[in-house]
Design an enzyme around this catalytic site. Structure first.
Site, mmCIF file in Angstrom:
data_model
loop_
_atom_site.group_PDB
_atom_site.id
_atom_site.type_symbol
_atom_site.label_atom_id
_atom_site.label_comp_id
_atom_site.label_asym_id
_atom_site.label_seq_id
_atom_site.Cartn_x
_atom_site.Cartn_y
_atom_site.Cartn_z
ATOM 1 N N GLY A 153 35.942 25.815 77.228
ATOM 2 C CA GLY A 153 34.364 26.252 77.263
ATOM 3 C C GLY A 153 34.001 26.589 75.723
ATOM 4 N NE ARG B 258 35.603 24.789 81.686
ATOM 5 C CZ ARG B 258 36.023 25.769 80.891
ATOM 6 N NH1 ARG B 258 37.410 26.026 80.575
ATOM 7 N NH2 ARG B 258 35.174 26.666 80.464
ATOM 8 C CG ASP C 285 44.221 29.153 81.980
ATOM 9 O OD1 ASP C 285 45.418 29.680 82.329
ATOM 10 O OD2 ASP C 285 43.139 29.114 82.513
ATOM 11 C CE LYS D 245 38.079 28.416 74.057
ATOM 12 N NZ LYS D 245 37.554 27.418 75.151
ATOM 13 C CB THR D 246 37.730 32.376 75.216
ATOM 14 O OG1 THR D 246 36.888 32.529 76.500
ATOM 15 C CG2 THR D 246 38.681 33.699 75.128
ATOM 16 C CG ASP E 113 35.383 34.452 79.040
ATOM 17 O OD1 ASP E 113 34.067 33.984 78.652
ATOM 18 O OD2 ASP E 113 35.924 33.509 79.758
ATOM 19 C CG MET F 23 29.421 32.777 81.339
ATOM 20 S SD MET F 23 29.369 31.561 79.948
ATOM 21 C CE MET F 23 28.915 30.166 81.179
HETATM 22 P P1 FBP Z 1 36.958 29.326 78.151
HETATM 23 O O1 FBP Z 1 37.720 30.411 79.035
HETATM 24 O O2 FBP Z 1 37.394 28.031 78.352
HETATM 25 O O3 FBP Z 1 36.682 29.758 76.664
HETATM 26 O O4 FBP Z 1 35.429 29.498 78.942
HETATM 27 C C1 FBP Z 1 34.653 30.398 78.956
HETATM 28 C C2 FBP Z 1 33.394 30.246 79.980
HETATM 29 O O5 FBP Z 1 32.404 30.222 79.209
HETATM 30 C C3 FBP Z 1 33.539 31.333 81.043
HETATM 31 O O6 FBP Z 1 32.818 32.605 80.455
HETATM 32 C C4 FBP Z 1 32.686 30.721 82.094
HETATM 33 O O7 FBP Z 1 32.749 31.299 83.552
HETATM 34 C C5 FBP Z 1 33.187 29.178 82.078
HETATM 35 O O8 FBP Z 1 33.609 28.951 80.650
HETATM 36 C C6 FBP Z 1 32.106 28.250 82.320
HETATM 37 O O9 FBP Z 1 32.591 27.100 82.496
HETATM 38 P P2 FBP Z 1 31.875 25.737 82.096
HETATM 39 O O10 FBP Z 1 31.675 25.560 80.811
HETATM 40 O O11 FBP Z 1 32.846 24.821 82.837
HETATM 41 O O12 FBP Z 1 30.812 25.847 83.128
#
Ligand code: FBP
Length: 552
Positions: free
Chosen positions: A78, A142, A173, A199-200, A202, A247
Site C-alpha cells: 500500500g 502486492r 510482509d 513503510k506502512t 499502519d 485504515m
Molecule cells: P501496507 O500494509 O501494504 O502498507 O498497506 C496498508 C493498507 O493501507 C492497509 O491499511 C489497508 O487495509 C490496505 O493497505 C488496503 O489495501 P489495498 O490498497 O490493496 O486496498
C-alpha cells in the site's frame, strides 16, 4: 505536468538528515543479534543472514573512493507518504558514493522484478518527485516474492542491468520477503545485496530498533484534520453521530493516534477488545451506553473512531473468519459456481454451529464482504468490510430496544465515513519527508558497507534531525514463527497496540472525560512551513513511547 503552488514550493524543500550522514561515513558494527523468538528455527532457515550485528553509521575523516554501483528499487504494498523521498535519498546516496552509479526502479511492485519491467531513474525524474506524495514514480503492487523460481527470474534482470543491490520498500510482509530473498541470493552467491525500508501507514512495523514506519505520521495528520473538521460540524449542527472507520489493517495505531490528536467521544481499540474477550454485543452496548449518557445531557451527537481491523479482533468473529477462510480456500471453485443470491445460505449450511449462527446474524452486506477474496498474503481485506455501517445499524437497533423501556430517550441519526485512501498519498509532512529521505540515504550507506539482509534504520527521531541515529538492523532479528494459511512461517512480528504502553495509557486516562465533555480538538491541515517545521512534530504515539511528554 501542471503543478500546484504547494508542489512548486515543496520541490525546493531540502530534507534534514542525521549529522553522521553529511560528510564521509563509516559503518560501525555493534552487537551480534538473535531473532525476537524461535531462534533455533529462524537460524536454521537463514543460515547465511542470521545473527549479523546491528550497524551504526558515524562520521569519518577518511574520504572513501568507491566504485560506481547499480541499484534496483521496488515499492511494495500500500502507498505511504514519503516513498518518493526514500528513492530520492537512495539516489543522492549512491551518487555520492560515485557519480556514475545508476538507479533502476522496478515497475508496479515486486511483479516488475519478475516480469522484467523497469525504468532507469535519472536525476530529472527524481527531481520531479522530491517531497511529493504517492508512489507514482514507479508504481506499487502486492505481488508476493516467495518462490525460488521468482528469485531466479529476478536474478536474470539484475544480472543484465549489472545491479549489485536491491532495495525493497515495504511493510512487514514485504520485508519478510526481502529477508528470504537476501538469504537466497547469499546462499547461491549471486552477488546481490538486499536491503529493506520500513513503510506502512499502519504503523505496525516497529520494534526496539525501528521506531516507526514511514507514512504513519502524515496519514494520521490527514485523518486527524478531517476528523477535527467533522467534529466541528458535529458540534455546530448537534444532530449526528459520526461513525468513522480508519485504515490500519490489524493494528489500531492509527485510530489511537487520531484519538490522541482529536479527542473523539469514543474510540474502539481492537487490541483491548481482544484482551477483554469482548463480543460484538459488548461493543454495541458500550457505544449505546455513551450515546444514552450524552442524550441525557441533551447531546444527541458525537464521534466514534473505529479501527479497520476491529472485526478480526472480536474473538468469536475471528473464529468465524478463520473457518470461513479455510473453507473458501478448499472449496473455491465450487463456491464461485453458487449464485450470488444463494451464497449466504450455502455458507450457513457449511459452517460449524457456532460460526453458522454468528454468520446468519450479520447484516447481508457484511456477510458478503467476509467472503471476498483474501490478499496475496492470505489476509482478509478489512478495508472492504463496512464495520462502521455494521456498528451504526446495530447501535440503532439496541437504542430502539432501550427506548421501549425508558433506558434511553433521545434521537440517534448517523453518518458513516471511512478514511484510508485519502491519507496514503498526501504530500509527506516534514517529519516523513526528512525521515524517508534519511532512510533512503541510509540504505545507500548499507550498500556501500556491503551489507545484505538489513533494514535501513533511523532512530531518535523525536530529537532534532541532526541527532538522529542512522544504521541497519538485520531483518532476521525481527522474525518469529507464525501460522499463515495453515503453515508455520518465519515472519516479521507485527507490532500491535500495547495496552501497557504509554500511548494507550494516555488515551485510557482521558477517554471517560472525552465521552461526555465534548472536548474536541481541531488540528487543521498539515503545516509544511512555520512552527511545526522548526519543531519537527512527530506523532503523539512516538513522543509518548519515547516518554518526551513535556513536548506534547
Ligand atoms: P501496507 O500494509 O501494504 O502498507 O498497506 C496498508 C493498507 O493501507 C492497509 O491499511 C489497508 O487495509 C490496505 O493497505 C488496503 O489495501 P489495498 O490498497 O490493496 O486496498
Amino acid at each position: 505536468m501542471t503543478k500546484s503552488t504547494l508542489e512548486i514550493e515543496r520541490a525546493t524543500y531540502e530534507p534534514k538528515v542525521p549529522a553522521a550522514l553529511k560528510g564521509n561515513v563509516k559503518a560501525v558494527d555493534g552487537e551480534y543479534t538473535q531473532s525476537v523468538a524461535d531462534q533455533n528455527e529462524i537460524k536454521s532457515l537463514f543460515p547465511n543472514t542470521y545473527g549479523l550485528p546491528v550497524v551504526t553509521f558515524e562520521k569519518s575523516h577518511e574520504k572513501q573512493n568507491m566504485p560506481a554501483v547499480n541499484v534496483g528499487v521496488i515499492l511494495s504494498g500500500g502507498q505511504a507518504p514519503g516513498g518518493h523521498n526514500v528513492i530520492a535519498g537512495l539516489f543522492d546516496g549512491i551518487k555520492k558514493i560515485n557519480n556514475d552509479s545508476r538507479l533502476y526502479g522496478f515497475l508496479l511492485g515486486p511483479g516488475g522484478l519478475i516480469k522484467h519491467k523497469y525504468k532507469e531513474l535519472t536525476a530529472d525524474i527524481i527531481d520531479e518527485y522530491r517531497n511529493t506524495g504517492g508512489f507514482d514514480m514507479i508504481g506499487s503492487g502486492r505481488d508476493k516474492l516467495e518462490f525460488d523460481k521468482q528469485f531466479d527470474q529476478g536474478l536474470k534482470i539484475l544480472k543484465e542491468l549489472q545491479i549489485k543491490a536491491l532495495v525493497i520498500i515495504g511493510g512487514d510482509d514485504s520485508n519478510t520477503n526481502a529477508c528470504v530473498l537476501a538469504e537466497y541470493y547469499a546462499k547461491i552467491n549471486a552477488g546481490i545485496q538486499v536491503i529493506g525500508c520500513p513503510k506502512t501507514i499502519d504503523g505496525d512495523l516497529k520494534n526496539e530498533q525501528i521506531e516507526t514506519s514511514f507514512g504513519f505520521d502524515t496519514a494520521c495528520k490527514v485523518y486527524s484534520e478531517v476528523i477535527g473538521n467533522i467534529q466541528r460540524d458535529c458540534n455546530s449542527a448537534q444532530k449526528y453521530w459520526h461513525f468513522i472507520k480508519l485504515m490500519g489493517r490489524s493494528a489500531s495505531h492509527i485510530a489511537l493516534e487520531c484519538a490522541l490528536q482529536t479527542h473523539p467521544n469514543i474510540c474502539i481499540i481492537s487490541e483491548e477488545v481482544d484482551a477483554l474477550n469482548q463480543t460484538l454485543d459488548d461493543i454495541i452496548n458500550q457505544i449505546a451506553r455513551i450515546v444514552a449518557l450524552r442524550a441525557k445531557q441533551g447531546q444527541n451527537f458525537g464521534t466514534i473512531l473505529i479501527p479497520e481491523g476491529l472485526i478480526e479482533f472480536i474473538p468469536a468473529m475471528r473464529r468465524l473468519i478463520a473457518e470461513l477462510t479455510d473453507f473458501l480456500i478448499k472449496n473455491e471453485s465450487e463456491f464461485k459456481l453458487i449464485k450470488r443470491s444463494e451464497q449466504r445460505n450455502y455458507i450457513i449450511s457449511k459452517l460449524t454451529k457456532e460460526n453458522s449462527e454468528l454468520y446468519a446474524s450479520l447484516p447481508e452486506t457484511v456477510a458478503r464482504q467476509l467472503t471476498l477474496d483474501r490478499d496475496p498474503h492470505g489476509n482478509i481485506q478489512v478495508s472492504l468490510i463496512e464495520t462502521e455501517k455494521l456498528l451504526a445499524e446495530m447501535v440503532a437497533t439496541r437504542l430502539e430496544e432501550w427506548g421501549k423501556t425508558d433506558k434511553y430517550k433521545g434521537t440517534f441519526v448517523t453518518q458513516t465515513h471511512f478514511f484510508g485512501y485519502e491519507g496514503r498519498c498526501a504530500a509527506p509532512s516534514n517529519y516523513d519527508a526528512d525521515y524517508c529521505y534519511s532512510l533512503g540515504f541510509t540504505a545507500s550507506c548499507l550498500i556501500a558497507a556491503g551489507k545484505t539482509g538489513y533494514m535501513s534504520s533511523v532512530r531518535n527521531t523525536t530529537a532534532p534531525a541532526d541527532k538522529w541515529i542512522a544504521g541497519g538492523i538485520p531483518i532476521t532479528m525481527m522474525l518469529n514463527m507464525e501460522r499463515r494459511n495453515g503453515e508455520l512461517k518465519a515472519v516479521i512480528q507485527k507490532a500491535l497496540v500495547k495496552l501497557d504502553g504509554a500511548p494507550f495509557k494516555e488515551f485510557e486516562a482521558n477517554r471517560d472525560d472525552w465521552a461526555v465533555t465534548t472536548d474536541y480538538v481541531y488540528p487543521g491541515p498539515i503545516q509544511y512551513f512555520g512552527k511545526t517545521e522548526i519543531c519537527n512534530q512527530s506523532t503523539k504515539t512516538l513522543k509518548l513511547e519515547q516518554k518526551k511528554e513535556s513536548s506534547l
